[in-house]
Design a protein around this motif. Structure first.
Motif: not given
Lengths: 254, 259, 329
Positions: B120-121, B128-135, B124-126, A105, B140, B38, A99
């Protein structure tokens, strides 16, 4: 992985991603209109465009974070608009995503950040395997010593490298880089680009790189696509495009 | 008339917000009861909200009991009814003041931190990052936080109530000559289940409201760092308002039930 | 993960502390309401419970021993109150204990008071027993009876006063009385009235007597209420005095009767009066007696009024009277 590399050796230029007639709008604001693009195996494709031209929207449509309004997106032979949650997650495991702002995180250590993509695939992993994968990924980016640090304790360049390690930890076939060098000083940016090339060689991945950093594009691109006026405006190698007579294309390489 | 137009626009945005919040709550319940849960993140959030708020809640509760007793004492003394102190203080703290004050404190502490964190998550696309990581990021981040807040608030409130009564007993012990034993004896003499139970049920709803609004504001925050600040701020403001609405409904309902 | 473990430990301690506080609060509140532990269910029937509620305390000799569990209306005059008593106090409470409902302090809630019975008893209560009770209504009934009695007594006093006044006046106009036959008839009728009044007084006294004897009855409702024998004695004294004065009035009346009969039987009253001086003396003495008797009755009524037990009642009478007068004005 092994049979795939055999495949690669035999089949030559196979499409890993193919996008046809993509249309996406937010209300009145049309972002992408009839966009077509292919990415082939082992290829580094750079997507260039102005800020707000819809590069990030395109990449998010491909990974399933946004739904396209029209058009067909096939990733590794699967039409992503027709996938259920489970299949989508399985497909995403084949794709790494770096990204824009690293997107580490904040509340987790480097180790936990790297373990996060693995937690969905516990059936394949046990504790030692997880540990090995984390260490391997960190060593690849040269940051093994940061294992138990928090992301906030790392510099911007280190964060980007950890994010790259996280994107690579599942050994994906395709990696998306969303502006990999923004916000970094030129030296660090160069380090990151070299690291990307390194990874490329090591794991034989295909990459889609979104950037407006011309230096980055020159070093890394096998092929460049210019996203301009909502569509695929021009396509070619770096030398082809940078010497193009079209002033609109030229403007990107100033 | 621009004035009436802006009122209509405000009202419509208010109702849109309420609708979106209800939708968000509905999604919470849907995802709460579907696997996977979770659990580790849930425990982490319980720790973050519960233990990390404990000192704040204890100090607030202690001062609350202390001040409340000191302020009420002269009035009761005028009526020669100082012996009513323990029952009066305990009923008002357990029934009303304890839950509301501590929930407000937690709205500031927990609600704003959830709003800022998720905001802030998001920025900063965190997420999105979770979604992409399959979570599933909703599961969560949101489900765990709302559920943790719902369960932690009653415990925080109970502890806060207790500390407030200790503070009150301390005043009575120093200013009057009431022993701690006598004080708590009179407290339990005065308290009924109809005081404790509605207050406890109410505090679950308080916790739910704090978690829900914090997550809602954070999860739906706009891009940019300004969006994060706005998410945190409006989470606190909206939660505080919602707490009083819930309190009113709870008092109303328990009044009907217990006559 | 050491970090995570210590977090879990602290979280565990936190949650356990919260739950402990809750459980302790529930236990202490419940304990006071006798929800836990060994209890026995006792009941008692009251005519009225004066706002008693489920959860109110039950006290034996001032000590909390239980709580009210259930209040059911059995019929229009009896209300069944079930309450729970701690088992450990049961050997101390006798079966002939009496339950009363009273208020705990000036603004306190209602409580059930258990008091030991008058008689010594070795039998202790068991679960399921029904205890005797005294309702506030029983006291009210008693006061209603006393009310009638007092009304009669008041009527009697007023009549006597009137008569005595008339006789007093008659003393000054004896000449008229002696000449006038009509007047003699008047005297006769007033005598009859006096007789009636006296009978009324006698009935009143009888009623009071009955009441007193009720007071003395063993285990009777009033007997317990007046278990402090002092007020009972006082009432008795009052009644005896009333009786005595009534007797005196009766005697006087019969004297007067005799006298008036003699007047009527004789043709010339004057003659008789002139000839018989003893009669005049007799009339004089009788009148003096009547005066004394009515004074005594007055005193007795006064004493009755001052008796602490009836004070409230007389005050209320006075208030009612004042209100009526105000209305009349």
């Amino acid at each position: 992985m092994d049979d795939l590399s055999n495949n690669r050796a035999t089949s030559g230029r196979t499409e890993v991603i193919s996008i046809k007639g993509l249309y996406k709008s937010f209300g009145e604001n049309v972002v992408l209109d009839d966009f077509n693009m292919n990415i082939y195996e082992d290829e580094n494709l750079v997507l260039m465009g102005k800020s707000g031209s819809g590069k990030s929207v395109l990449i998010k449509c491909v990974i399933g974070l946004m739904q396209p309004d029209k058009g067909k997106i096939e990733v590794l032979g699967k039409d992503i608009t027709k996938l259920g949650q489970q299949e989508m997650d399985e497909l995403r495991a084949e794709i790494g995503f770096l990204f824009q702002g690293s997107a580490l995180y904040d509340s987790m250590t480097v180790r936990e950040n790297l373990e996060f993509p693995l937690r969905r695939h516990r059936n394949k992993m046990n504790g030692n395997r997880t540990k090995d994968l984390v260490m391997e990924a960190l060593e690849n980016v040269g940051l093994a010593h940061t294992l138990d640090l928090m992301p906030a304790e790392l510099s911007g360049g280190m964060q980007r490298r950890v994010a790259l390690a996280r994107a690579l930890i599942l050994k994906p076939k395709i990696i998306f880089y969303d502006e990999p060098t923004t916000g970094l000083d030129p030296i660090t940016a160069k380090e990151i680009i070299l690291l990307m090339l390194d990874v490329q060689k090591k794991y034989n991945t295909s990459s889609l790189i979104i950037t407006h950093d011309v230096d980055c594009a020159r070093v890394i691109a096998n092929r460049i696509i210019l996203l301009y006026e909502k569509t695929n405006y021009a396509e070619g190698t770096f030398t082809e495009l940078s010497t193009s007579p079209d002033p609109k294309v030229k403007a990107f390489f100033k | 008339m621009p004035g009436s137009f802006s009122i209509a626009a405000n009202a419509s945005s208010f109702f849109t917000e309420i609708g979106a919040l209800s939708h968000f709550a509905g999604r919470f319940f849907k995802e709460l009861f579907s696997r996977p849960f979770e659990f580790r993140e849930f425990l982490r959030q319980c720790y973050q909200m519960g233990n990390k708020s404990l000192v704040l809640v204890a100090i607030t509760g202690f001062i609350l009991g202390l001040v409340f007793t000191l302020q009420s004492r002269p009035t009761l003394m005028e009526f020669g009814a100082v012996s009513w102190m323990p029952s009066m203080i305990s009923i008002s703290i357990v029934r009303e003041i304890g839950p509301v004050i501590i929930a407000l404190i937690c709205a500031g502490r927990i609600g704003s931190s959830i709003g800022a964190e998720l905001g802030s998550m998001k920025v900063t696309e965190q997420i999105d990052a979770m979604e992409v990581s399959g979570t599933n990021p909703f599961k969560f981040l949101v489900v765990t936080r709302i559920f943790a807040a719902t369960l932690m608030l009653p415990i925080l409130i109970l502890i806060g109530d207790f500390v407030a009564l200790v503070g009150s007993a301390l005043v009575e012990n120093v200013k009057g000559d009431v022993s701690f034993l006598l004080y708590f004896n009179q407290v339990f003499e005065a308290l009924e289940f109809s005081d404790l139970l509605p207050a406890t049920v109410k505090s679950f709803f308080f916790g739910f409201a704090i978690g829900l609004v914090g997550c809602f504001k954070g999860y739906n925050s706009n891009k940019g760092t300004a969006g994060v600040g706005k998410a945190a701020n409006s989470a606190v403001v909206f939660t505080s308002l919602l707490l009083f609405v819930i309190d009113f409904i709870a008092v109303f309902v328990s009044d009907v039930i217990y006559g | 993960m050491k970090n995570s473990n210590s977090q879990n430990l602290r979280l565990g301690i936190f949650i356990i502390a919260g739950i402990l506080i809750f459980v302790a609060a529930v236990y202490f509140i419940g304990n006071r309401q006798h929800l836990f532990g060994n209890n026995a269910r006792i009941s008692s029937v009251f005519k009225s419970v004066n706002g008693l509620q489920v959860g109110n305390n039950v006290r034996y000799a001032g000590v909390n021993v239980g709580t009210v569990r259930d209040i059911t209306i059995v019929n229009d005059t009896s209300i069944l109150v079930d309450f729970i008593i701690e088992e450990k106090t049961m050997p101390l409470i006798k079966r002939n204990s009496v339950a009363t409902i009273s208020s705990d302090g000036l603004v306190g809630s209602m409580i059930i008071n258990l008091t030991p019975g008058e008689e010594f008893s070795s039998e202790t209560i068991r679960g399921g027993d029904t205890l005797q009770s005294i309702s506030k209504v029983a006291t009210a009934d008693m006061l209603t009876t006393l009310n009638t009695t007092n009304e009669n007594a008041a009527l009697l006093t007023a009549d006597l006063l009137k008569i005595t006044a008339a006789i007093n006046e008659g003393k000054g106009t004896l000449g008229v009385l002696i000449r006038d036959e009509q007047m003699a008839q008047d005297i006769s009728s007033s005598m009859a009235e006096l007789k009636k009044t006296t009978q009324g007084a006698a009935i009143t006294v009888n009623k009071l007597n009955r009441l007193i004897s009720q007071f003395d009855m063993e285990n009777s409702v009033a007997g317990v209420l007046f278990k402090d024998t002092l007020p009972a004695l006082k009432v008795k004294e009052v009644i005896v005095s009333l009786e005595k004065s009534a007797g005196e009035i009766e005697q006087m009346t019969s004297n007067l009767n005799k006298f008036s009969e003699e007047i009527i039987n004789n043709e010339g009253v004057l003659d008789y009066v002139l000839h018989d001086s003893t009669l005049v003396e007799q009339i004089n003495a009788t009148l003096e007696n009547a005066e004394a008797a009515s004074k005594k009755l007055d005193e007795n009524m006064q004493a009755l009024q001052h008796n602490i037990l009836f004070r409230g009642y007389f005050k209320r009478q006075a208030r009612i009277k004042a209100r009526e007068e105000a209305k009349r004005d």
